[in-house]
Design a protein around this motif. Sequence first.
Motif, mmCIF file in Angstrom:
data_model
loop_
_atom_site.group_PDB
_atom_site.id
_atom_site.type_symbol
_atom_site.label_atom_id
_atom_site.label_comp_id
_atom_site.label_asym_id
_atom_site.label_seq_id
_atom_site.Cartn_x
_atom_site.Cartn_y
_atom_site.Cartn_z
ATOM 1 N N THR A 75 0.907 -1.171 0.061
ATOM 2 C CA THR A 75 -0.121 -0.182 -0.052
ATOM 3 C C THR A 75 0.870 1.036 -0.032
ATOM 4 O OG1 THR A 75 -1.921 -1.207 1.055
ATOM 5 C CG2 THR A 75 -1.810 1.432 1.098
ATOM 6 N N TYR A 76 2.057 1.239 0.673
ATOM 7 C CA TYR A 76 2.908 2.497 0.777
ATOM 8 C C TYR A 76 3.362 2.532 -0.556
ATOM 9 C CZ TYR A 76 7.213 5.089 1.211
ATOM 10 O OH TYR A 76 7.921 5.931 0.903
ATOM 11 N N GLU A 77 3.915 1.629 -1.385
ATOM 12 C CA GLU A 77 4.613 1.849 -2.462
ATOM 13 C C GLU A 77 3.385 2.484 -3.574
ATOM 14 O OE1 GLU A 77 6.296 -1.972 -3.454
ATOM 15 O OE2 GLU A 77 8.263 -1.150 -2.441
ATOM 16 N N ALA A 78 2.119 2.040 -3.527
ATOM 17 C CA ALA A 78 1.113 2.636 -4.445
ATOM 18 C C ALA A 78 0.827 4.139 -3.878
ATOM 19 C CB ALA A 78 -0.079 1.696 -4.235
ATOM 20 N N MET A 79 0.623 4.109 -2.732
ATOM 21 C CA MET A 79 0.276 5.712 -2.312
ATOM 22 C C MET A 79 1.432 6.666 -2.208
ATOM 23 S SD MET A 79 -2.366 5.262 1.303
ATOM 24 C CE MET A 79 -3.921 4.516 0.893
ATOM 25 N N ALA A 80 2.580 6.150 -2.036
ATOM 26 C CA ALA A 80 3.895 7.230 -2.091
ATOM 27 C C ALA A 80 3.992 7.731 -3.605
ATOM 28 C CB ALA A 80 5.028 6.231 -1.546
#
Length: 184
Positions: A55-60
């Motif tokens: 999720t972090y990689e998508a949101m960042a």
Amino acid sequence: MRKLILGFYCSVDGKSADADNGIRDVMTGVDDPEQEKYFVDGLWEAGAFLMGRVTYEAMAGFWPTSDHPSAKAMNEIPKVVFSRTLESAGDWPETRIASGDTAAEIAELKAEPGKDLVAAGGTAFLHSLIKLGVVDEYRLWGLPAATGRGAPLFPELAEPLNLRLVKSTAFPSGVLELIYAPAG
């Protein structure tokens, strides 16, 4: 002590947007200024936003340059990424990595002063929190669509997880927010 609130957008049949099941399109296609304001106001109540690496990689890759109404909150609220493989939090402001034991990291975060913690994102991370028994409140956002496929929020449980309804809010678009706490 701070609470850990798990937030989850799902179809009315309880499926997440993890798979290409059309829920992401429903989620982004909801045109409801009342629900959007309610959601953004709720984001500002978070002391930290917790997520897994995926999720972090998508949101960042999205929030730092977004003009979406939620972008200011998503960029300014402290974020904690749970990952044993991620080496850097990159350029997304207010982000740190938690690479230790998840239960211990959550216990430390809960013991800190401040506003409640909000966990969201992919079901793998959320399943780990549910299995650890660290969730104090479930905020389920039911979208006005059924998919018949996708990942459910609750993994196979060893025993039923009894919940009590704390609050429900209906929006003109058909989106429902249901807030539950573990019963007993």
